[in-house]
Design a protein around this motif. Structure first.
Motif, PDB file in Angstrom:
ATOM      1  N   THR A 163      35.528  38.604  50.788  1.00  0.00           N
ATOM      2  CA  THR A 163      36.841  38.284  50.077  1.00  0.00           C
ATOM      3  C   THR A 163      37.943  38.270  51.071  1.00  0.00           C
ATOM      4  OG1 THR A 163      36.028  39.483  47.999  1.00  0.00           O
ATOM      5  CG2 THR A 163      38.436  39.112  47.971  1.00  0.00           C
ATOM      6  N   PRO A 164      38.646  37.163  51.235  1.00  0.00           N
ATOM      7  CA  PRO A 164      39.642  37.307  52.184  1.00  0.00           C
ATOM      8  C   PRO A 164      40.737  38.246  51.826  1.00  0.00           C
ATOM      9  CG  PRO A 164      39.553  34.999  51.156  1.00  0.00           C
ATOM     10  CD  PRO A 164      38.423  35.979  50.377  1.00  0.00           C
ATOM     11  N   ASN A 165      41.242  38.727  53.048  1.00  0.00           N
ATOM     12  CA  ASN A 165      42.443  39.816  52.869  1.00  0.00           C
ATOM     13  C   ASN A 165      43.711  39.019  52.642  1.00  0.00           C
ATOM     14  OD1 ASN A 165      44.467  41.625  53.359  1.00  0.00           O
ATOM     15  ND2 ASN A 165      43.406  42.888  54.683  1.00  0.00           N
ATOM     16  N   ALA A 166      43.998  39.171  51.316  1.00  0.00           N
ATOM     17  CA  ALA A 166      45.552  38.474  50.747  1.00  0.00           C
ATOM     18  C   ALA A 166      46.626  39.051  51.589  1.00  0.00           C
ATOM     19  CB  ALA A 166      45.770  38.605  49.417  1.00  0.00           C
ATOM     20  N   VAL A 219      54.391  41.942  25.093  1.00  0.00           N
ATOM     21  CA  VAL A 219      52.950  41.687  25.161  1.00  0.00           C
ATOM     22  C   VAL A 219      53.069  40.047  24.990  1.00  0.00           C
ATOM     23  CG1 VAL A 219      50.639  41.900  24.476  1.00  0.00           C
ATOM     24  CG2 VAL A 219      51.816  43.980  24.678  1.00  0.00           C
ATOM     25  N   GLN A 231      51.522  34.625  31.577  1.00  0.00           N
ATOM     26  CA  GLN A 231      50.097  34.459  32.062  1.00  0.00           C
ATOM     27  C   GLN A 231      49.497  33.003  31.943  1.00  0.00           C
ATOM     28  OE1 GLN A 231      46.972  36.047  33.563  1.00  0.00           O
ATOM     29  NE2 GLN A 231      46.768  37.412  31.876  1.00  0.00           N
ATOM     30  N   LEU A 247      49.373  36.597  37.483  1.00  0.00           N
ATOM     31  CA  LEU A 247      50.538  37.316  37.043  1.00  0.00           C
ATOM     32  C   LEU A 247      49.955  38.803  36.999  1.00  0.00           C
ATOM     33  CD1 LEU A 247      53.254  37.208  35.423  1.00  0.00           C
ATOM     34  CD2 LEU A 247      51.911  37.555  33.313  1.00  0.00           C
ATOM     35  N   VAL A 302      51.364  42.471  35.951  1.00  0.00           N
ATOM     36  CA  VAL A 302      52.415  43.227  35.038  1.00  0.00           C
ATOM     37  C   VAL A 302      52.719  44.839  35.142  1.00  0.00           C
ATOM     38  CG1 VAL A 302      52.748  43.619  32.628  1.00  0.00           C
ATOM     39  CG2 VAL A 302      51.458  41.609  33.156  1.00  0.00           C
ATOM     40  N   THR A 303      53.822  45.000  35.203  1.00  0.00           N
ATOM     41  CA  THR A 303      54.045  46.522  35.415  1.00  0.00           C
ATOM     42  C   THR A 303      54.857  46.923  34.080  1.00  0.00           C
ATOM     43  OG1 THR A 303      54.029  47.126  37.748  1.00  0.00           O
ATOM     44  CG2 THR A 303      56.287  46.934  36.381  1.00  0.00           C
ATOM     45  N   LEU A 319      45.665  42.741  25.803  1.00  0.00           N
ATOM     46  CA  LEU A 319      46.618  43.445  25.754  1.00  0.00           C
ATOM     47  C   LEU A 319      47.270  43.528  24.235  1.00  0.00           C
ATOM     48  CD1 LEU A 319      49.145  43.059  28.758  1.00  0.00           C
ATOM     49  CD2 LEU A 319      47.734  45.159  27.882  1.00  0.00           C
ATOM     50  N   LEU A 377      49.185  48.270  38.455  1.00  0.00           N
ATOM     51  CA  LEU A 377      49.430  47.041  38.362  1.00  0.00           C
ATOM     52  C   LEU A 377      48.353  46.517  37.180  1.00  0.00           C
ATOM     53  CD1 LEU A 377      51.516  46.370  40.340  1.00  0.00           C
ATOM     54  CD2 LEU A 377      49.805  45.450  41.845  1.00  0.00           C
ATOM     55  N   VAL A 378      48.936  45.606  36.332  1.00  0.00           N
ATOM     56  CA  VAL A 378      48.226  45.507  34.992  1.00  0.00           C
ATOM     57  C   VAL A 378      47.896  43.972  35.102  1.00  0.00           C
ATOM     58  CG1 VAL A 378      47.729  45.720  32.727  1.00  0.00           C
ATOM     59  CG2 VAL A 378      48.897  47.289  33.728  1.00  0.00           C
ATOM     60  N   THR A 379      46.756  43.569  34.877  1.00  0.00           N
ATOM     61  CA  THR A 379      46.292  42.273  34.513  1.00  0.00           C
ATOM     62  C   THR A 379      45.500  41.934  33.172  1.00  0.00           C
ATOM     63  OG1 THR A 379      46.114  40.971  36.415  1.00  0.00           O
ATOM     64  CG2 THR A 379      44.107  41.458  35.401  1.00  0.00           C
ATOM     65  N   ASN A 380      45.931  40.947  32.531  1.00  0.00           N
ATOM     66  CA  ASN A 380      45.271  40.953  31.302  1.00  0.00           C
ATOM     67  C   ASN A 380      44.148  39.528  31.208  1.00  0.00           C
ATOM     68  OD1 ASN A 380      45.020  40.567  28.241  1.00  0.00           O
ATOM     69  ND2 ASN A 380      46.751  39.417  27.840  1.00  0.00           N
ATOM     70  N   SER A 381      43.194  40.079  30.979  1.00  0.00           N
ATOM     71  CA  SER A 381      42.010  38.806  31.037  1.00  0.00           C
ATOM     72  C   SER A 381      41.848  38.118  29.614  1.00  0.00           C
ATOM     73  CB  SER A 381      40.538  39.308  31.406  1.00  0.00           C
ATOM     74  OG  SER A 381      40.218  40.231  30.439  1.00  0.00           O
ATOM     75  N   ASP A 382      42.433  38.408  28.697  1.00  0.00           N
ATOM     76  CA  ASP A 382      42.629  37.772  27.523  1.00  0.00           C
ATOM     77  C   ASP A 382      41.222  37.376  26.897  1.00  0.00           C
ATOM     78  OD1 ASP A 382      44.379  37.370  25.834  1.00  0.00           O
ATOM     79  OD2 ASP A 382      45.415  35.568  26.727  1.00  0.00           O
ATOM     80  N   LEU A 394      38.239  34.770  33.808  1.00  0.00           N
ATOM     81  CA  LEU A 394      39.735  35.266  34.337  1.00  0.00           C
ATOM     82  C   LEU A 394      39.466  36.880  34.802  1.00  0.00           C
ATOM     83  CD1 LEU A 394      42.907  34.793  32.025  1.00  0.00           C
ATOM     84  CD2 LEU A 394      42.570  34.561  34.293  1.00  0.00           C
ATOM     85  N   HIS A 400      40.593  38.060  38.300  1.00  0.00           N
ATOM     86  CA  HIS A 400      41.498  39.246  38.383  1.00  0.00           C
ATOM     87  C   HIS A 400      40.921  40.396  39.324  1.00  0.00           C
ATOM     88  CE1 HIS A 400      43.765  37.970  34.389  1.00  0.00           C
ATOM     89  NE2 HIS A 400      44.470  37.224  35.622  1.00  0.00           N
ATOM     90  N   GLU A 404      38.678  39.769  41.580  1.00  0.00           N
ATOM     91  CA  GLU A 404      39.049  39.274  43.037  1.00  0.00           C
ATOM     92  C   GLU A 404      40.308  39.278  43.452  1.00  0.00           C
ATOM     93  OE1 GLU A 404      36.225  36.588  43.515  1.00  0.00           O
ATOM     94  OE2 GLU A 404      36.880  36.070  45.578  1.00  0.00           O
ATOM     95  N   LEU A 405      41.436  39.193  42.547  1.00  0.00           N
ATOM     96  CA  LEU A 405      42.757  39.266  43.128  1.00  0.00           C
ATOM     97  C   LEU A 405      42.838  40.476  43.690  1.00  0.00           C
ATOM     98  CD1 LEU A 405      45.651  38.261  43.096  1.00  0.00           C
ATOM     99  CD2 LEU A 405      45.985  39.135  40.720  1.00  0.00           C
ATOM    100  N   GLU A 418      40.844  42.681  44.495  1.00  0.00           N
ATOM    101  CA  GLU A 418      39.957  43.063  45.655  1.00  0.00           C
ATOM    102  C   GLU A 418      40.569  42.309  46.976  1.00  0.00           C
ATOM    103  OE1 GLU A 418      37.327  44.802  45.368  1.00  0.00           O
ATOM    104  OE2 GLU A 418      37.162  44.745  47.597  1.00  0.00           O
ATOM    105  N   SER A 419      41.096  41.277  46.833  1.00  0.00           N
ATOM    106  CA  SER A 419      41.851  40.756  47.960  1.00  0.00           C
ATOM    107  C   SER A 419      43.037  41.356  48.464  1.00  0.00           C
ATOM    108  CB  SER A 419      41.909  39.102  47.838  1.00  0.00           C
ATOM    109  OG  SER A 419      43.006  38.788  46.805  1.00  0.00           O
ATOM    110  N   ARG A 451      30.377  43.044  42.733  1.00  0.00           N
ATOM    111  CA  ARG A 451      31.300  42.359  43.993  1.00  0.00           C
ATOM    112  C   ARG A 451      32.445  43.478  44.311  1.00  0.00           C
ATOM    113  NH1 ARG A 451      33.387  38.720  45.740  1.00  0.00           N
ATOM    114  NH2 ARG A 451      32.925  36.321  45.982  1.00  0.00           N
TER     115      ARG A 451
END
Lengths: 348, 348
Positions: free
Chosen positions: A40-43, A69, A76, A86, A88-89, B63, B87-92, B97, B101, B103-104, B106-107, B127
């Motif tokens: 996994t590339p380092n962002a 929401v 999103q 996206l 969210v905080t 969410l 940091l929150v992410t919504n996979s819906d 998705l 997220h 992976e996001l 992780e990266s 992963r």
DNA sequence: CTGAAAGCGCTTACAG
DNA sequence: CTGAAAGCGCTTACAG
């Protein structure tokens, strides 16, 4: 690292970012190794080296308020459509947390920031702008020229609400709200007053200050209402939020009055938190998803256009949602007319 | 950059991270320049250089379900207490998705990841674990030994619900749910069956499959109920979610039955989305904030202990929330007993 | 098409 | 207490 699999780092980078420039066989080989190693590339490194993050940060004032929401979901969806992520905080109505979150996103060098604040976010906005990070403010009119904005027509919110009560035949309206500094609140009040004025003689307005926009001071407000002799008492309450409206309904019932029989009540916001009461609450609905989508579009424009971007304001229109607390128990519609839960009458 | 203000980059870094090691006068000076220039350190460079990000990523399945907002708030509060950001992410409800997220985060090399999935997140979890990133799974029992978990006692959810109906004197229960693969659903069903079994002869259970856990198939379920002759018809419905429960209430009313008179109905989850119906819905409440707090604590432990960490599972207990759809219109309590909106009876 | 090199902005030992 | 140096993992020109 993964370059251990035959090629140089530069080539790995190229298969990741510009696969067209690499011989297909090499691409294959590299991808196989990536897969095998679970690479996994380092962002962070990526961002440092100059690639843009394709990430948007959204700072929201209160996630329990379903408006936000909805905004997050709209944002999103649109972000995904533009190939961005996206994050969210939730600042939980805490200005210093909000500033901290803004700085968090700033320090992460996100592509852009979306901010839905409670009150004037001047300091935070200025900080972000100073770094040149694109920023869109949602649901607050900063009056600034240096960023895009997505607004609700809050004057219309108040106007729709008051006019609804008037059209139901109510004549003595009460506007119950925090009457101080909050901008969206002031604008709603302007709308309420205008609707009353337009109704002409015979319709009056009382304004009651609750200090807060939540339900915490509903009791005092209701006591104020009940202190008035019954025949001069307001017969309709427009509360600035659903939270306050629902609490008022509850207090009125505890005081032995009927809603909407004696007093019709409504809120504003279409906030699911307030839906737990015994009587479904009429409200003015804010279109959160639409707002989120609009905000990301504005942000994407700014990212794409860079310095030459001209800031704009998008105004999203609210709509009236009529339920029992103002109109009374609506006859249950036939099977063919209702589908979704809560799909009561809706329109102007 | 900011080192232009008299000192070297190393010193700037030290005033930021180890101010104790720098002469107070220098600290002052550097801080002044930081302030003046509005300098925001680049977190990407920081992370690259080996500092940890002090950031936790939370991936949530939906969410709009207030359970997950509660989880996010609890997690946020506890993260702040430990000096970390959330940091929150919504996979819906979209598995791909959700993986994106994960992976996001992780990266971005966050310090740890919290995941509240809909169904078995095996691939994504693996992963993340492969990279050694601490991860806590919330609200899903993976059966894995390689990560910590925060669970609701879903069997108890079902048991509380069914027992409530039985204690109300209902004798012919219906369990209305998706009857397929979803784990929390299966566990609730086990609890429902156990409560019925414990009640002994005289209490029976019908199970109706809706294919989905939302309200989309409520009508079919209600038709199935009504196909049974009235005297054998279930007199209590336990729906797997509030969304489904609320839709069932609506369908029953449209069919001319009274709730809870003819049939008592309840849901599970304490989901604000379902609160819009005409009759407040009895439910089993999941303690989301508590879950969020527990998850961050587990994560912080793992971050602190490193490789030697022993994975644990924390189980959070649900509670019954009685409202009109099962118990009938509760007499309005006196002014001294109610405060918060929706504070109806609560307990086992 | 591919490799070697420079540089992104930091932090962390290590000299002075 | 402070500065100079190396290195984190990438990307992007630039040679070959």
């Amino acid at each position: 690292m993964a370059a251990r699999a035959g090629v140089s780092v530069g080539t790995v980078s190229n298969v990741l970012n510009h696969p067209g420039q690499v011989r297909p066989a090499t691409v294959e080989k590299v991808r196989a190794v990536i897969e095998e190693l679970g690479f996994t590339p380092n962002a962070n490194a990526r961002s440092l080296a100059g690639a843009d993050s394709r990430t948007i940060g959204l700072v929201v004032v209160d996630l329990r308020n379903t408006l936000f929401v909805d905004i997050a979901r709209g944002a999103q969806r649109e972000a995904a459509a533009e190939g961005m992520n996206l994050l969210v905080t939730n600042s939980d109505s805490d200005d210093s947390l909000q500033d901290a979150h803004l700085e968090l996103f700033e320090s992460a060098r996100v592509s852009g920031v979306l901010l839905a604040p409670l009150s004037d976010p001047a300091v935070g906005v200025q900080r972000v702008r100073r770094h040149g990070t694109p920023l869109v403010v949602i649901n607050y009119d900063t009056g600034r020229e240096d960023c895009c904005t997505v607004l609700v027509d809050n004057e219309r919110v108040g106007h729709l609400a008051a006019r609804h009560m008037i059209e139901l035949g109510r004549r003595r309206l009460a506007w119950v709200s925090e009457l101080g500094a909050l901008q969206p609140v002031q604008q709603r009040q302007v709308g309420v007053r205008r609707a009353v004025r337009e109704a002409g003689r015979g319709v009056g307005l009382t304004e009651i200050d609750t200090q807060h926009v939540d339900g915490s001071h509903a009791r005092t407000a209701v006591e104020r209402l009940l202190a008035v002799p019954a025949r001069h008492r307001p017969d309709a309450v427009v509360a600035v939020t659903d939270l306050l409206g629902a609490s008022i309904v509850q207090e009125l019932q505890e005081a032995g009055l009927s809603v909407p029989g004696d007093i019709a009540v409504m809120g504003c916001d279409h906030d699911a938190r307030a839906w737990g009461g015994a009587i479904p609450l009429t409200t003015v609905r804010l279109e959160g998803e639409e707002m989120g989508v609009a905000a990301v579009r504005l942000l994407a424009e700014e990212v794409a256009e860079g310095g030459g971007h001209v800031h704009r304001t998008v105004v999203v229109q609210p709509s009236l949602l009529v339920r029992e607390s103002s109109a009374g128990r609506v006859p249950v519609p036939g099977p063919t007319t209702t589908r979704a839960l809560g799909s009561t009458r809706r329109g102007v």
